[in-house]
Scaffold this motif. Structure first.
Motif, mmCIF file in Angstrom:
data_model
loop_
_atom_site.group_PDB
_atom_site.id
_atom_site.type_symbol
_atom_site.label_atom_id
_atom_site.label_comp_id
_atom_site.label_asym_id
_atom_site.label_seq_id
_atom_site.Cartn_x
_atom_site.Cartn_y
_atom_site.Cartn_z
ATOM 1 N N ASN A 185 -61.990 33.372 91.063
ATOM 2 C CA ASN A 185 -63.088 33.035 90.291
ATOM 3 C C ASN A 185 -63.073 33.941 89.081
ATOM 4 O O ASN A 185 -63.462 33.690 88.031
ATOM 5 C CB ASN A 185 -64.457 33.176 90.950
ATOM 6 N N GLN A 186 -62.447 35.132 89.239
ATOM 7 C CA GLN A 186 -62.421 36.141 88.170
ATOM 8 C C GLN A 186 -61.285 36.295 87.366
ATOM 9 O O GLN A 186 -61.226 36.933 86.321
ATOM 10 C CB GLN A 186 -62.613 37.719 88.778
ATOM 11 N N GLY A 187 -60.449 35.167 87.635
ATOM 12 C CA GLY A 187 -59.170 35.190 86.871
ATOM 13 C C GLY A 187 -58.267 36.449 86.973
ATOM 14 O O GLY A 187 -57.405 36.523 86.105
ATOM 15 N N ILE A 188 -58.305 36.918 88.229
ATOM 16 C CA ILE A 188 -57.326 38.175 88.349
ATOM 17 C C ILE A 188 -55.930 37.677 88.617
ATOM 18 O O ILE A 188 -55.822 36.845 89.696
ATOM 19 C CB ILE A 188 -58.175 39.184 89.400
ATOM 20 N N LYS A 189 -54.980 38.129 87.906
ATOM 21 C CA LYS A 189 -53.629 37.841 88.494
ATOM 22 C C LYS A 189 -53.064 38.777 89.238
ATOM 23 O O LYS A 189 -52.888 40.084 88.771
ATOM 24 C CB LYS A 189 -52.806 37.893 87.124
ATOM 25 N N VAL A 190 -52.497 38.283 90.203
ATOM 26 C CA VAL A 190 -51.710 39.106 91.455
ATOM 27 C C VAL A 190 -50.244 39.360 91.039
ATOM 28 O O VAL A 190 -49.957 38.671 90.581
ATOM 29 C CB VAL A 190 -52.214 38.707 92.857
ATOM 30 N N VAL A 191 -49.621 40.482 91.738
ATOM 31 C CA VAL A 191 -48.353 40.885 91.493
ATOM 32 C C VAL A 191 -47.625 40.235 92.714
ATOM 33 O O VAL A 191 -48.114 40.262 94.105
ATOM 34 C CB VAL A 191 -48.140 42.238 91.498
ATOM 35 N N LYS A 192 -46.377 39.504 92.555
ATOM 36 C CA LYS A 192 -45.950 38.887 93.562
ATOM 37 C C LYS A 192 -45.125 39.890 94.364
ATOM 38 O O LYS A 192 -44.341 40.515 93.927
ATOM 39 C CB LYS A 192 -44.670 37.829 93.148
ATOM 40 N N ASN A 193 -45.176 39.739 95.926
ATOM 41 C CA ASN A 193 -44.583 40.957 96.681
ATOM 42 C C ASN A 193 -43.164 40.527 97.021
ATOM 43 O O ASN A 193 -42.933 39.284 97.432
ATOM 44 C CB ASN A 193 -45.505 40.848 97.774
ATOM 45 N N THR A 194 -42.067 41.101 96.734
ATOM 46 C CA THR A 194 -40.933 40.953 96.744
ATOM 47 C C THR A 194 -40.347 41.457 97.914
ATOM 48 O O THR A 194 -38.960 41.558 98.196
ATOM 49 C CB THR A 194 -40.039 41.401 95.528
ATOM 50 N N CYS A 195 -40.806 42.129 98.829
ATOM 51 C CA CYS A 195 -40.454 42.665 100.238
ATOM 52 C C CYS A 195 -39.781 41.533 100.942
ATOM 53 O O CYS A 195 -40.142 40.609 101.036
ATOM 54 C CB CYS A 195 -41.593 43.335 101.086
ATOM 55 N N PRO A 196 -38.537 42.195 101.509
ATOM 56 C CA PRO A 196 -37.647 40.959 102.209
ATOM 57 C C PRO A 196 -38.093 40.473 103.452
ATOM 58 O O PRO A 196 -37.999 39.713 103.876
ATOM 59 C CB PRO A 196 -36.365 41.594 102.090
ATOM 60 N N VAL A 197 -39.218 41.104 104.013
ATOM 61 C CA VAL A 197 -39.810 40.924 105.279
ATOM 62 C C VAL A 197 -41.185 40.575 105.276
ATOM 63 O O VAL A 197 -41.853 40.071 106.122
ATOM 64 C CB VAL A 197 -39.844 42.237 106.405
ATOM 65 N N ASP A 198 -41.711 40.138 103.981
ATOM 66 C CA ASP A 198 -43.132 39.865 103.791
ATOM 67 C C ASP A 198 -43.194 38.500 104.441
ATOM 68 O O ASP A 198 -42.414 37.379 104.246
ATOM 69 C CB ASP A 198 -43.240 39.906 102.309
ATOM 70 N N GLY A 199 -44.421 38.416 104.963
ATOM 71 C CA GLY A 199 -44.530 36.881 105.977
ATOM 72 C C GLY A 199 -43.834 36.776 107.129
ATOM 73 O O GLY A 199 -43.874 35.806 107.875
ATOM 74 N N SER A 200 -42.910 37.673 107.510
ATOM 75 C CA SER A 200 -42.321 37.639 108.963
ATOM 76 C C SER A 200 -42.681 38.848 109.800
ATOM 77 O O SER A 200 -41.821 39.082 110.681
ATOM 78 C CB SER A 200 -40.871 37.386 108.710
ATOM 79 N N THR A 201 -43.601 39.583 109.622
ATOM 80 C CA THR A 201 -43.944 40.759 110.416
ATOM 81 C C THR A 201 -44.737 40.384 111.513
ATOM 82 O O THR A 201 -45.573 39.326 111.602
ATOM 83 C CB THR A 201 -44.660 41.555 109.504
ATOM 84 N N LYS A 202 -45.163 41.536 112.404
ATOM 85 C CA LYS A 202 -45.829 41.561 113.594
ATOM 86 C C LYS A 202 -47.597 40.914 113.135
ATOM 87 O O LYS A 202 -48.327 40.270 113.713
ATOM 88 C CB LYS A 202 -46.017 42.592 114.342
ATOM 89 N N ARG A 203 -47.847 41.673 111.906
ATOM 90 C CA ARG A 203 -49.127 41.449 111.442
ATOM 91 C C ARG A 203 -49.289 39.784 111.085
ATOM 92 O O ARG A 203 -50.413 39.261 111.072
ATOM 93 C CB ARG A 203 -49.596 42.140 110.395
ATOM 94 N N GLU A 204 -48.314 39.487 110.593
ATOM 95 C CA GLU A 204 -48.430 37.990 109.977
ATOM 96 C C GLU A 204 -48.316 37.121 111.176
ATOM 97 O O GLU A 204 -49.136 35.901 111.213
ATOM 98 C CB GLU A 204 -47.111 37.554 109.085
ATOM 99 N N TYR A 205 -47.896 37.374 112.304
ATOM 100 C CA TYR A 205 -47.860 36.570 113.561
ATOM 101 C C TYR A 205 -49.272 36.707 114.086
ATOM 102 O O TYR A 205 -49.868 35.695 114.586
ATOM 103 C CB TYR A 205 -46.846 37.318 114.424
ATOM 104 N N ALA A 206 -49.833 37.918 114.082
ATOM 105 C CA ALA A 206 -51.328 38.200 114.733
ATOM 106 C C ALA A 206 -52.258 37.408 113.755
ATOM 107 O O ALA A 206 -53.388 36.785 114.187
ATOM 108 C CB ALA A 206 -51.551 39.667 114.703
#
Length: 242
Positions: A185-206
């Motif tokens: 809604n605010q039109g804020i642009k985020v920065v893409k995370n280029t970490c190679p394990v992003d999306g495959s962590t224990k936190r993502e599983y939880a």
């Protein structure tokens, strides 16, 4: 989520746990993701009218992943008139090349925080605000049960004597989906995370597991958060509600 709602939830957390004192110098830890940028934006607005006056800053730790560009973060900080500090490191090389640690997230977080705390000390900044939202608290409690055999979540306020810094988490009552909507809604642009394990962590599983449980048992998230807030964990401060 509307701006007023997010500000209300942040202010409630700040007042419940006495996160801000008169004259504080507070840096928002900005990764470039939706949560940290939303918190920075909200804290800037809060800074205009909050009765306890504080100075606001933003700090980013660049761990050195290829393709990470924080130019957008710097421009966003300039647009809202918040001083910005970028700490450049070789943490990515240390974690993924030198050590080849089986738990890269834990080591990366430790080194990242250490680099930021050192710089905050040099700048005379006494507090850092992390953008952990309500879902982060819930998922941390679930991870604690699954992997550690205990019920726990990180505290809303933590003083780190070795660093001379106090960590605060003002977005603890804000649900992740609400924060995401606010950013859109605010039109804020985020920065893409280029970490190679992003999306495959224990936190993502939880996170995925919690979503499934909540779909099958509506209201589970709220009940777990209620249990967390009332858990009387040893290192949690007392609630200061009227």
């Amino acid at each position: 989520m509307q701006q007023q709602k997010l500000l209300s939830l942040i202010r409630q957390a700040i007042e419940d746990y006495n996160m801000i004192e008169e004259g504080d110098k507070i840096a928002v830890g900005v990764s470039g993701g939706k949560d940290s940028l939303a918190l920075l934006h909200a804290m800037k607005i809060l800074n205009r009218f909050y009765p306890k006056k504080f100075e606001l800053y933003a700090i980013t730790c660049n761990v050195g992943f290829e393709g990470m560009d924080f130019t957008g973060v710097r421009k966003f900080c300039e647009s809202i008139n918040v001083p910005y500090e970028q700490v450049d490191t070789e943490i990515a090389k240390i974690v993924f090349e030198d050590n080849k640690d089986e738990r890269p997230c834990s080591l990366c977080a430790k080194l990242r925080k250490g680099a930021m705390y050192k710089r905050l000390g040099e700048l005379g900044i006494n507090k850092i605000a992390y953008a952990h939202n309500k879902d982060d608290f819930i998922e941390t409690a679930l991870m604690s049960l699954i992997y550690e055999g205990r019920f726990y979540a990180f505290p809303p306020v933590t003083y780190l004597p070795e660093a001379g810094v106090t960590v605060i988490r003002p977005m603890m009552y804000a649900p992740e989906k609400g924060v995401a909507n606010f950013v859109i809604n605010q039109g804020i642009k985020v920065v893409k995370n280029t970490c190679p394990v992003d999306g495959s962590t224990k936190r993502e599983y939880a996170k995925q597991l919690m979503e499934q449980i909540n779909r099958e048992n509506p209201g589970t998230k709220d009940r777990i958060m209620h249990a967390v807030v009332n858990g009387r964990f040893e290192d949690w401060p007392e609630v200061h509600r009227n």
